[in-house]
Design an enzyme around this catalytic site. Structure first.
Site, PDB file in Angstrom:
ATOM      1  N   ARG A 263       6.036  -2.998  10.153  1.00 43.86           N
ATOM      2  CA  ARG A 263       5.447  -4.157   9.054  1.00 43.86           C
ATOM      3  C   ARG A 263       5.276  -5.216   9.935  1.00 43.86           C
ATOM      4  NH1 ARG A 263       2.920  -1.400   4.613  1.00 43.86           N
ATOM      5  NH2 ARG A 263       1.692  -1.063   6.159  1.00 43.86           N
TER       6      ARG A 263
ATOM      7  N   PHE B 168      -0.120  -7.534  -0.200  1.00 40.85           N
ATOM      8  CA  PHE B 168       0.080  -5.894   0.087  1.00 40.85           C
ATOM      9  C   PHE B 168      -1.359  -5.670   0.806  1.00 40.85           C
ATOM     10  CE2 PHE B 168       0.060  -1.359  -0.299  1.00 40.85           C
ATOM     11  CZ  PHE B 168       1.363  -1.189   0.191  1.00 40.85           C
ATOM     12  N   THR B 169      -1.065  -4.453   1.739  1.00 35.54           N
ATOM     13  CA  THR B 169      -2.273  -4.075   2.573  1.00 35.54           C
ATOM     14  C   THR B 169      -3.446  -3.646   1.780  1.00 35.54           C
ATOM     15  OG1 THR B 169      -1.336  -1.868   2.718  1.00 35.54           O
ATOM     16  CG2 THR B 169      -0.883  -3.515   4.470  1.00 35.54           C
TER      17      THR B 169
ATOM     18  N   TYR C  91     -10.652  18.576 -19.621  1.00 29.19           N
ATOM     19  CA  TYR C  91     -11.399  17.656 -18.866  1.00 29.19           C
ATOM     20  C   TYR C  91     -11.197  16.322 -19.756  1.00 29.19           C
ATOM     21  CZ  TYR C  91     -14.697  14.980 -16.207  1.00 29.19           C
ATOM     22  OH  TYR C  91     -15.332  14.217 -15.358  1.00 29.19           O
TER      23      TYR C  91
ATOM     24  N   LYS D 192       5.778   5.187  -6.552  1.00 28.37           N
ATOM     25  CA  LYS D 192       7.178   4.369  -6.084  1.00 28.37           C
ATOM     26  C   LYS D 192       8.091   4.499  -7.373  1.00 28.37           C
ATOM     27  CE  LYS D 192       3.901   3.103  -2.795  1.00 28.37           C
ATOM     28  NZ  LYS D 192       3.222   1.780  -3.149  1.00 28.37           N
TER      29      LYS D 192
ATOM     30  N   PHE E 282      -3.125  -0.109  10.727  1.00 34.40           N
ATOM     31  CA  PHE E 282      -1.847   0.471  11.097  1.00 34.40           C
ATOM     32  C   PHE E 282      -2.082   2.133  10.785  1.00 34.40           C
ATOM     33  CE2 PHE E 282      -0.592   0.725   6.634  1.00 34.40           C
ATOM     34  CZ  PHE E 282      -1.675  -0.255   6.005  1.00 34.40           C
TER      35      PHE E 282
ATOM     36  N   ASP F 238       1.287  -6.762  -9.679  1.00 36.29           N
ATOM     37  CA  ASP F 238       1.390  -5.507  -9.138  1.00 36.29           C
ATOM     38  C   ASP F 238       2.879  -5.080  -9.653  1.00 36.29           C
ATOM     39  OD1 ASP F 238       1.925  -3.486  -7.319  1.00 36.29           O
ATOM     40  OD2 ASP F 238       0.803  -4.381  -5.797  1.00 36.29           O
TER      41      ASP F 238
HETATM   42  C1  LIG Z   1       1.960   1.469  -2.539  1.00 36.98           C
HETATM   43  C2  LIG Z   1       1.477   0.125  -3.053  1.00 36.98           C
HETATM   44  C3  LIG Z   1       0.336  -0.021  -3.544  1.00 36.98           C
HETATM   45  C4  LIG Z   1      -0.660   0.814  -3.572  1.00 36.98           C
HETATM   46  O1  LIG Z   1      -0.523   2.009  -4.134  1.00 36.98           O
HETATM   47  P1  LIG Z   1      -1.050   3.463  -3.632  1.00 36.98           P
HETATM   48  O2  LIG Z   1      -0.453   4.311  -4.521  1.00 36.98           O
HETATM   49  O3  LIG Z   1      -0.353   3.993  -2.150  1.00 36.98           O
HETATM   50  O4  LIG Z   1      -2.594   3.767  -3.323  1.00 36.98           O
HETATM   51  C5  LIG Z   1       0.047  -1.253  -3.902  1.00 36.98           C
HETATM   52  N1  LIG Z   1       0.882  -2.276  -4.086  1.00 36.98           N
HETATM   53  C6  LIG Z   1       2.181  -2.222  -3.760  1.00 36.98           C
HETATM   54  C7  LIG Z   1       3.205  -3.201  -3.660  1.00 36.98           C
HETATM   55  C8  LIG Z   1       2.603  -0.956  -2.959  1.00 36.98           C
HETATM   56  O5  LIG Z   1       3.651  -0.773  -2.733  1.00 36.98           O
END
Ligand SMILES: *Cc1c(COP(=O)(O)O)cnc(C)c1O
Length: 492
Positions: free
Chosen positions: A394, A136-137, A84, A270, A461, A227
Site C-alpha cells: 500500500r 480508497f482505490t 430471479y 469485510k 497494483f 463508505d
Molecule cells: C474493499 C473496499 C472497497 C471495495 O469493495 P469490493 O467489495 O472489493 O469491491 C471499498 N471501500 C473500502 C474501504 C474497501 O475496503
C-alpha cells in the site's frame, strides 16, 4: 493473548483470553520450501497478487472476502431462495440492513465497487470535486471514471505514521470549508466519508467528527455518503476511545454513526463476514429510485444485484454476527496481538494500531531503498520468500499515477499491510508471522529493490510485474549485502 485496551472494563482484565469460537472444519495448508517460494514469486512478477494461493502458507493479502463463515451462515446458504425476482433472502437482508445500519432504501450489489459505481454515476458530473478522508482505490477510480476530481480532506495526522492521534480517520473541517469556498457547494456532489480508513492503516473517525462534518455539509446542502465497509470496526474504536461511549453497544454506536449520514456503500466482504457481496443504502427516495433503475444495467435486478439468494442470506446472518461484542473484541484484539509483537521488537508500524491489519512502514524498514525501487513492494516479496506469508503493498504502486500529469503519485505513506481475515487464523499463526517480519527486520540490507517491467492501465497494483534491481541470486545468498546498499545505521 493479553491486550490492555481491549480488556478494560471486562471480567478478563487479568486473564488471557482466546477466540470466542471453536474449529469445526479444517482447511489444510501446503508447506513450501524457500526454493519453491523463490520460484513462485519470480513467476508472479514479484507481485503478491499474482501468486497462486496454493503457494501461500499464511494469507494476509486482504481481509476482503477471506473471513470464515459461521455454522449458522453455512446453514443459511441452504435456505437460498434462488428466485430471479423477489427472493425471500432479499427481504431478510433488507430488513437486517435497515435494523443495523438504519437507511431507508437498500440495493444489493455484487460487491462494494458495484455500489460505488452506481453512486458515482448517479451523483457526479464531470469536473465536480469529490472530497474524501483519504482515498480508497476502487472508490476514487469510480469517481474519476465519471469525471470527478478527488480531494483529500483527511486530517494531516493521518499522513504521519507515527502520530498517535486516536481518530486519524477524521475529516479536517478546515479543509472541507476551504474546498466549499473554493469550488462552491453545488460542485460537490457529496462527501465520501470512509470509516476505519483503510489506506491510513485502518484508522477510525470519532463520532464527534462524523457529527460535526455532517452538520457542516448539510448546512451547505451537501450529502454525506459513508463508505461503511468497516463501520463496525470503527464503532468498536469509538466505544474504546471516545468519552461517553464505553457503556454503549457496538450496534447502537453503528446506528448512530449512520444516522448522521445520507447513505452508504458497503463491501460486505469485510465487516459482514461473507465471501462476496455489497450494497448501496440511501435515505433519498429519488436517488434510490434512480439507483434501482441503474443496478439492472450493471449488476442485476434490484432484488439480487448480482448475488445468489444464498449469498444474501449468509450476509444477513453475518451482519447480525458482526456487531456482537465478543466477536469484534476478538477480531481487533488479534490484530493488536500481532501489532504489539512487532512494536515490541522495534518494527516501524503505523500507530496507533488499526482495525483490520498491521501496516508496516516500509520506507523506514528498508531505508536503503529509494521510492523508485518500490520499498513496500520489495518487502512483500521478501516476506513471502522468507515464510510463505502473503501481504499487500500500500504505497507508490497502489497510489498509481496522476490522471492529468501521468506522473507517479508519491504518497506520504509507503506501507505493507498484514491484513487479518476474520475468524480464520489462530494466535500461533500470528506468532509465525511476527517471527518472520522480525527476522527480516534484523537484516534489511539483504532485500533488493524492484523495478516495474509491466504496468497495466487501471488499478495497476493488481497486475503489475516487477524484477529485482539486484539479481535474485545475489540477494538470496546474501553475498556482500553491505556492498549492495549497506544498512543506514543512523535510521531511528
Ligand atoms: C474493499 C473496499 C472497497 C471495495 O469493495 P469490493 O467489495 O472489493 O469491491 C471499498 N471501500 C473500502 C474501504 C474497501 O475496503
Amino acid at each position: 493473548m493479553k491486550n490492555k485496551e481491549h480488556e478494560e472494563g471486562t471480567a478478563l482484565s487479568d486473564r488471557s483470553w482466546a477466540e470466542p469460537y471453536k474449529i469445526k472444519m479444517v482447511e489444510h495448508l501446503r508447506m513450501t520450501t524457500p526454493e519453491q517460494r523463490e520460484r513462485a514469486i519470480g513467476e508472479a512478477g514479484y507481485n503478491t497478487f499474482l501468486l497462486r494461493s496454493s503457494d501461500v502458507y499464511i494469507d494476509l493479502l486482504t481481509d476482503s472476502g477471506t473471513s470464515a463463515m459461521s455454522d449458522r451462515q453455512w446453514a443459511g446458504m441452504l435456505l437460498g431462495d434462488e428466485a430471479y425476482a423477489g427472493s425471500s433472502n432479499f427481504y431478510h437482508l433488507e430488513e437486517t440492513v435497515r435494523e443495523f445500519y438504519g437507511y431507508k432504501h437498500f440495493i444489493p450489489t455484487h460487491q462494494g465497487r458495484g455500489a460505488e459505481h452506481l453512486l458515482s454515476r448517479l451523483c457526479i458530473r464531470p469536473g465536480d470535486s469529490v472530497p474524501g478522508n483519504m482515498y480508497f482505490t476502487t472508490t476514487r477510480h469510480h469517481q474519476e471514471a465519471v469525471g470527478g476530481v478527488f480531494v483529500d480532506v483527511i486530517i494531516d495526522e493521518a499522513h504521519d505514521p507515527e502520530s498517535e492521534h486516536p481518530f486519524k480517520g477524521n475529516v479536517d473541517l478546515g479543509k472541507m470549508r476551504s474546498l466549499i469556498d473554493r469550488v462552491g457547494a453545488d460542485r460537490i456532489p457529496y462527501l465520501s466519508l470512509e470509516t476505519n480508513v483503510n489506506m491510513a492503516g485502518g484508522q477510525p473517525c470519532s463520532m464527534e467528527n462524523i457529527r460535526s462534518v455532517c452538520a457542516l455539509c448539510h448546512e451547505h446542502g451537501i450529502p454525506v455518503q459513508l463508505d461503511a465497509t468497516r463501520a463496525v470496526e470503527n464503532a468498536y474504536f469509538i466505544k474504546l476511545r471516545e468519552p461517553g461511549f464505553a457503556g454503549r453497544s457496538v450496534a447502537s454506536i453503528l446506528r448512530e454513526m449512520c444516522s448522521h449520514t445520507d447513505g452508504c456503500t458497503i463491501s460486505a466482504k469485510k465487516d459482514s463476514l461473507v465471501n462476496i457481496g455489497g450494497f448501496l443504502a440511501v435515505n433519498d427516495d429519488d436517488l434510490a429510485e434512480r439507483a434501482r433503475n441503474l443496478v439492472v444495467v450493471y449488476e442485476g435486478l434490484h432484488t439480487y444485484g448480482g448475488l445468489a439468494g444464498r449469498d444474501m442470506e449468509a450476509m444477513a446472518i453475518g451482519i447480525a454476527e458482526s456487531v456482537q461484542e465478543d466477536h469484534i473484541r476478538a477480531r481487533i484484539g488479534q490484530v493488536h496481538y500481532l501489532g504489539q509483537k512487532l512494536m515490541d521488537a522495534g518494527v516501524p508500524v503505523v500507530r496507533p494500531l488499526g482495525g483490520h491489519g498491521v501496516f508496516i512502514d516500509a520506507a523506514r524498514f528498508l531505508p536503503h531503498l529509494p521510492p523508485e525501487q518500490f520499498p513496500a513492494q520489495s518487502l512483500t516479496a521478501a516476506l513471502y520468500v522468507d515464510s510463505g506469508v502473503r501481504s499487500m503493498e500500500r504505497g507508490v504502486v497502489s497510489a498509481g499515477r496522476d490522471p492529468k500529469t501521468c506522473e507517479n503519485l508519491l504518497p506520504s505513506l509507503e506501507l505493507i499491510r498484514l491484513t487479518i481475515p476474520r475468524r480464520v487464523y489462530t494466535q500461533a499463526h500470528m506468532d509465525v508471522v511476527a517471527e518472520s517480519v522480525i527476522e527480516l527486520f534484523k537484516r534489511p540490507e539483504h532485500i533488493s529493490g524492484l523495478r516495474m517491467v509491466y504496468e497495466p492501465e487501471h488499478l495497476r497494483f493488481f497486475q503489475a510485474r516487477f524484477q529485482p534491481v539486484v539479481p535474485a541470486s545475489v540477494v538470496a545468498t546474501g553475498a556482500d549485502a553491505q556492498s549492495i546498499g549497506g544498512r543506514q545505521e543512523d535510521e531511528q
